[in-house]
Motif scaffolding. Sequence first.
Motif, PDB file in Angstrom:
ATOM      1  N   THR A  60      -0.473   3.825   8.731  1.00 12.39           N
ATOM      2  CA  THR A  60       0.311   2.329   8.468  1.00 12.39           C
ATOM      3  C   THR A  60      -0.344   1.599   7.039  1.00 12.39           C
ATOM      4  O   THR A  60       0.298   0.939   6.432  1.00 12.39           O
ATOM      5  CB  THR A  60       0.891   1.854   8.922  1.00 12.39           C
TER       6      THR A  60
ATOM      7  N   THR B 288       0.150   4.595  13.565  1.00  6.96           N
ATOM      8  CA  THR B 288       0.849   4.402  14.355  1.00  6.96           C
ATOM      9  C   THR B 288       1.946   6.064  15.488  1.00  6.96           C
ATOM     10  O   THR B 288       1.842   6.711  15.106  1.00  6.96           O
ATOM     11  CB  THR B 288       2.167   3.531  14.260  1.00  6.96           C
TER      12      THR B 288
ATOM     13  N   VAL C  47       5.543   1.679  20.643  1.00  6.20           N
ATOM     14  CA  VAL C  47       4.525   2.324  19.576  1.00  6.20           C
ATOM     15  C   VAL C  47       3.068   2.103  20.697  1.00  6.20           C
ATOM     16  O   VAL C  47       2.607   0.628  20.791  1.00  6.20           O
ATOM     17  CB  VAL C  47       4.761   1.219  18.620  1.00  6.20           C
TER      18      VAL C  47
ATOM     19  N   THR D  86      -0.845   1.662  18.526  1.00 11.21           N
ATOM     20  CA  THR D  86      -1.921   1.746  17.023  1.00 11.21           C
ATOM     21  C   THR D  86      -3.276   2.594  16.898  1.00 11.21           C
ATOM     22  O   THR D  86      -4.070   1.417  18.123  1.00 11.21           O
ATOM     23  CB  THR D  86      -1.286   0.164  16.648  1.00 11.21           C
TER      24      THR D  86
ATOM     25  N   GLU E  45       1.876  -3.159  21.674  1.00  8.27           N
ATOM     26  CA  GLU E  45       2.301  -3.757  20.970  1.00  8.27           C
ATOM     27  C   GLU E  45       1.817  -5.031  20.985  1.00  8.27           C
ATOM     28  O   GLU E  45       1.805  -6.138  20.179  1.00  8.27           O
ATOM     29  CB  GLU E  45       3.964  -3.983  20.919  1.00  8.27           C
TER      30      GLU E  45
END
Length: 137
Positions: A27, A37, A96, A98, A120
Motif C-alpha cells: 500500500t 496490509t 486488518v 499492517t 488498526e
Amino acid sequence: MDFEKALIKINQVSKNTLMETLGIEYTEIGENYLVATMPVNSRVHQPLGILHGGATVALAESVGSAASFLFVNSNDFVVKGIEISANHLKSKTEGVVTAKATIVHKGRTTHLWQVAITDEDGALISLCKITNIVIPK
C-alpha cells in the motif's frame, strides 16, 4: 524511483502467489520502507480463532523481501530471504494488520529489515526481523 509504479509492479507480481492467497496488498513505499496490509479472517486463523503466527511471518517475509526487491536493480540481482525471526506480542481475531518493513542495513550483498506488524489502532501485534541476500544473476 517512481513509488506509484513500484507499488503497481509489486502488487502485479504477487498474483497467483501466497501473497494473493493471504490477501496481502502493498500500500505504501518510501525511501527506506515498504508497507503492506493483510486481512485477519478465518483464512489466516489457527484453530483457536486467532491470527496464525505462520501467516504473520509470511506477511513479514513478503514485505521484507519485496522491499529488497524494489530497492535493487532486478535486471541484475535476485533477492532471497536467508533468515527471519518473529516475536508475537498480541493476538488478533479479525480486522486488518499492517506490516511496515524499515531498512536497518542496506549492504551490497545483504539487507536487514525490521518489520513492525500493527493493528488498526497502532498496537504492536508482532515484531519481526528479516535478512535477505542480494545475489547477482
